[in-house]
Design an enzyme around this catalytic site. Sequence first.
Site, PDB file in Angstrom:
ATOM      1  CE  LYS A  10      -0.298  -0.968   5.071  1.00  0.00           C
ATOM      2  NZ  LYS A  10      -1.200  -1.296   5.922  1.00  0.00           N
TER       3      LYS A  10
ATOM      4  CG  HIS B 173      -0.680  30.979  15.574  1.00  0.00           C
ATOM      5  ND1 HIS B 173      -1.657  31.697  15.459  1.00  0.00           N
ATOM      6  CD2 HIS B 173       0.402  31.621  15.719  1.00  0.00           C
ATOM      7  CE1 HIS B 173      -1.360  33.055  15.649  1.00  0.00           C
ATOM      8  NE2 HIS B 173       0.101  32.983  15.725  1.00  0.00           N
TER       9      HIS B 173
END
Length: 1117
Positions: A58, A777
């Site tokens: 995967k 932030h």
Amino acid sequence: MSAKAITEATGKDILNRHLNQHGAGAATCRFATVNADTDWSKLSVDHPWLLTTPLVVKPDQLIKRRGKLGLIGVKKSFEQVKQWIGERLNKDQKIGNAVGKLRNFIIEPFVPHTEAEEMYVCIYSHRSADTILFYHLGGVDIGDVDAKAVKLEVPVDSTLSLADVKTTLLKAITDASKKERIAKFIYALYATFADLYFTYLEINPLVVTADHLYILDLAAKLDSTADFICRPKWGEIDYPPPFGRDAYPEEAYIADLDAKSGASLKLTILNRNGRIWTMVAGGGASVIYSDTICDLGGATELANYGEYSGAPSEQQTYEYAKTILNLMTSSPKHPDGKVLITGGGIANFTNVAATFQGIITALREFQPKLVEHNVSIFVRRAGPNYQEGLRRMRDFGGTLGIPLHVFGPETHMTAICGMALGKRPIPQVASVEFSTANFLLPGGQQAQADLKAASEAEGLGSALRSTTAQSIKLPPISADESDGLATNNHQQQQQSKSNGSNLNFNRKFFSNTTKAIVWGMQQRAVQSMLDFDFICRRDEPSVVAMVYPFTGDHKQKYYWGHKEILIPVYKKMSDAIHKHKEVDVMVNFASLRSAYDSTLEVLEFPQIRTVAIIAEGIPENMTRKLIIEANKKGVAIIGPATVGGVKPGCFKIGNTGGMLDNILHSKLYRPGSVAYVSRSGGMSNELNNIISKATDGVVEGIAIGGDRYPGSTFMDHILRYQSDPETKLIVLLGEVGGTEEYDVCAAVKDGRITKPLVAWCIGTCASMFTSEVQFGHAGSCANSDRETATAKNKALRDAGAYVPDSFDTLGELIHHVYGELVKTGRIVPREEVPPPTVPMDYSWARELGLIRKPASFMTSICDERGQELIYAGMPISEVLNKDVGIGGVISLLWFQRCLPPYVCKFFEMCLMVTADHGPAVSGAHNTIVCARAGKDLVSSVVSGLLTIGDRFGGALDGSARQFSEAYDTNLHPMEFVNKMRKEGKLILGIGHRVKSINNPDVRVKIIKEFVMENFPQCPLLKYALEVEKITTTKKPNLILNVDGVIATAFVDMLRNSGSFTSEEAQEYINVGAINSLFVLGRSIGFIGHYMDQKRLKQGLYRHPWDDISYVIPEQYN
């Protein structure tokens, strides 16, 4: 961002190393990673199970629901896996709106199991607890986990028990043995989660067979700020970009700069070929600029997101700007040209002129390419020394050859975005509202007030016209006779307790008598607080003490207006607290590594009621523990990652509000009627500016901090404002990420907030990007649609708050709400009272060019003031890169120029041959005696140096003068010898105690041969050798010695190298420069003798009697 996603391979590697240490009993995760560079043959050798086991493959690129998307290959052989990856490697894949290339894959053994053996486990952290989710039926088709899974909350700073896991999470597991195994696994998984500072850990499925527990699919996030704690356990972590956005080396370079700097430097490349590039100062401002660009239709052309803040140096700003300009000019040209938006809010403490100088240097370097790409530049900035920064930028713009438009605080922060995108006209001349000099000089303030009033009248008039054109309609403002005091305080307190808070909403954090202790040697911030106190007409300074554990107790000098005062500095917090009982606030400037411990320490003292934590990057687990501890004791925390807050006319935290000119301009020296709360510290200063223009000013403003878990929340402060009769209007500046704004919505709806609330959440651009972007932030990242800025703004508007259409119109909306409050009599505008003038600090006034002063010293050889040490105009990096050697350094520092290589070699040879001449000579003897007397290195070496003079080693200058004068006056060598004998003078540089014509000094021979072979001319040396022929006929030891050969060769170098004028050469001879080579060289030997005596552990030296002739006068004998 603090919580950063890691690859599945990284997560499994960490769990392999640590999970079973807690007794998980899980099978080791076997896996192999593959990318375009993988050597398949080597891979099969390193992981032999690849050839013998059915495999699962995967992509490992932070892609969710890979099974649903058909991106998992199951039960494949090694060859089939190679083919499966080959068909997808570097191919475009669309997932949602994001399109990216599949580049990294993970291969694992296939684990045979039934669906009934698949289970789901997830742990994630939030403000007050960690939540564990468990569902007994996991796998691809699990569906809505939140609705199905059982939840167990583990409060912060508490422990998880096996009994809790069994009774709460595992009710659906009936098999007692299986329940025990799963319980131990979850218990160990949570212990690992907490110990290694995970913030998110999901396993789906967890396969529980009869014999083993297997972790099949894993998704995880780590708190990257905990790197300084966890690196030994994590190892080196590579944080991949979200799917759909490639990792660029430029991003890695800026991330590395950020990691090595105390400043904040961020860069995310959104569209490599975009035409709109930004270079924005401030975390909050950078988001608002991106919002505005996207609102104006520039989302598809926005090339980057980034920010620089926290006072980066000129060099760091240059590196940041250079990186962006290189990206901008190395991508294809755009038919419409490109724009660079260099914006920012009003800085609190960043020196704008210094950062702009770094940007100007980068622009100058890229000037030809900027012209070639038809770049237009738009600049808007304010803050400390911004006037000088804007002036430099304007002056430079005249020479750049491309449009460069420069604006200051008189222009709305994001107005340049509209100008850059052609949506707004570009003013030809920008009006300047004020200047630092006029604001701080007596008599200048009134003129500035008049200018400012006229400017504001014009600005508000245009705002009204603009607003009228847009037909903004305001909901009616209901009367509130009690002005908020009748609000159900019991209900507020109950609400606060439900949130884990124990704050008293009727308590004022700050007043004009507030006293504070500052942790850390932050002299500039303390002086800023004292200057604020003075212009607010406080009776006493707000800072009464400082704590700095790295020095002893002492006092620091500060200014209180015109006077100098002393503030005590304590090594221990306990001493500061006990000696200053009036203190109830601590401003904590400790670093991210020590802020946690220093804050915990101060929480032990009941008199402290408010703590401001400035540091950014404190690990989330530590912050959460601080919040819990503070709430227990009813202490308010502002921060972390904040500039602080301000109570106009009363108190300010640290650098809040910036310099005095901005404080005065924003009317922070006296209270207004508007209270605000913001996450961003930089944007709090912009709010001060906006509110001062739109209303009668700020009554209180708090920046709660940009971290994911601020110590206090929006609601904590808004409820205080609701209870404060001085507050008439509340402003909230929220942002993308988190759900705190919904608490505000609920409070508006249920009547706990009745005062007018103007609110806006920044980060609306996030929904327009095709891949996830982490803004400046740590907390500004949406983990669900509910956390987006757009959803929050809609919810606030629906709840009854006043919400503008964009940040651009926030000031206009505040002005209109304020106007209605004035009209209805709810607000009586404050009367302006001129504040006292405060003298400007000398250093700052000089930097601004307001004063001049004669220098006490002058230097022309070295400059250490910039980012790089400079030797006589040559940067130290160039000195090292050119490998000029010690001879080259001497040529720069002694003679202010790069001398030819043969001269540098001559210097080095002189140093080598004069380095030492044994322990018997006077200088070495003195050094040895001092060393054996226990003196230190400097004292011992100086005692040896003091013996250098005409009789020992210091004859070089005298020798040079004697031989030069004789040669210059055309004295024949014999005439020179006779003249010196007649005058009774020794010929300096001639004669040796040991060496002679029959036992020549090899040192003299080496230097003489080098000079004869390499110097263009050496007439004085040849003259000295002719003198030697005469003197050695008289005595064989009257040879040309080391002093003489160096002195005469030195003069030949000065006169004949082509590097000096005749006047310069004579000046160096007259000032005694030639002796310097012996002093420098012999210092090497003296140091060697000192170290030798210490190494040999020689004791105190006493001269033997038998080597002393005692000649005592007979009358006393």
